[in-house]
Scaffold this active site. Sequence first.
Site, PDB file in Angstrom:
ATOM      1  N   ARG A 164       9.655   2.573  -5.219  1.00  6.31           N
ATOM      2  CA  ARG A 164      10.059   1.588  -4.208  1.00  6.31           C
ATOM      3  C   ARG A 164      10.564   0.298  -4.847  1.00  6.31           C
ATOM      4  O   ARG A 164      10.393  -0.789  -4.323  1.00  6.31           O
ATOM      5  CB  ARG A 164       8.910   1.282  -3.237  1.00  6.31           C
ATOM      6  N   SER A 238       6.187   2.320   6.757  1.00  2.00           N
ATOM      7  CA  SER A 238       5.051   2.102   5.856  1.00  2.00           C
ATOM      8  C   SER A 238       5.012   0.645   5.399  1.00  2.00           C
ATOM      9  O   SER A 238       5.942   0.165   4.765  1.00  2.00           O
ATOM     10  CB  SER A 238       5.171   3.020   4.639  1.00  2.00           C
ATOM     11  N   GLU A 334       4.866  -3.027   0.837  1.00  2.00           N
ATOM     12  CA  GLU A 334       6.196  -2.475   0.631  1.00  2.00           C
ATOM     13  C   GLU A 334       7.234  -3.315   1.355  1.00  2.00           C
ATOM     14  O   GLU A 334       8.378  -3.431   0.958  1.00  2.00           O
ATOM     15  CB  GLU A 334       6.231  -1.019   1.126  1.00  2.00           C
TER      16      GLU A 334
END
Length: 338
Positions: A164, A238, A334
């Site tokens: 990520r 998420s 995130e």
Amino acid sequence: MQIQSNVSLRHLNTFGLDAEARYFAGIRSVEELTALLHDPQWKDFPKFILGGGSNILLTKDIEALVIHPDIRGIEILEENDESVVLKVGAGEVWHNFVMFCVGKGYGGVENLSLIPGTVGAAPMQNIGAYGVEIKSVIESVEAVDIATGEKRVFSNTECEFGYRESIFKKALKNRYIITGAVFKLNKKPILNAAYGDVQKTLQEMGVAEPTIRDISEAIMQIRRSKLPDPAEIGNAGSFFKNPEIPLAQFDQLKETFPEMPGYPVDALTVKVPAGWLIEKAGWKGFREGNIGVHARQALVLVNYGGGTGAQIRALSEKIQASVAEKFGVRLNAEVNFI
């Protein structure tokens, strides 16, 4: 190109938060973008880049020129019997691009079906799901230097993709505007159906020998069953990354929590599902006024309507503290806080 003042960004962030842009410019071509960046009126003015807003939490108004890259188009650069190379504009909706590829039989992105956001945001975050990350199909990323207006092409290696992560979130954060990306996809793809949920869903679909369309359909079914639609409940998917912890720490935690799942990253590191940690810490389904934690997926923080970014941030910090106290594991967001 028209530059507007005091523009609501509610429609450009999937949390549905009503922050305002002091100035706003929708960009439909690289030429428009370079012209704007070279314009003396805006050259030294603060700038903020906003795509589909699927991975940000707006905690305040944006006192800057908000640039929205809405550059569209899908172009075939190379093609043979084995593969195809596509150039895709940053403003294309990611899921629409995936559906285009699935419809054409181009394999490689089907596991990334139904991920919100735009093509331009995808490499920045190195989006991934169900065993596939975008770094496996990207050839290069095209971008423009915000300070100089100069165009640059980044190779896959130069993007420095990680979990990520990319160079655009680290060393070059806020320095480039991604205008497009080049993908190499397979006409004879090797399917990735290793995840248990995918295998189970394919079985329920009655599919023994799946195609890329079957994989895509299975993943869409899974995502719809677990994740709320941002059009109905504000969210950014998420909210936290899955933490990677030392194997020794994981083994120690397993003694207290034998049901704790973990996936080896390497010989010394294990990835633990953040959603499991949050749920076991008691947060799944939690609601506080207009915000909360989704009832079906603890990894998703939601805005039921009327919530603020500051409230969601405060909730995320409470969750982090709670998980750290219970498990000794630090969760990292995130989602990007603005």
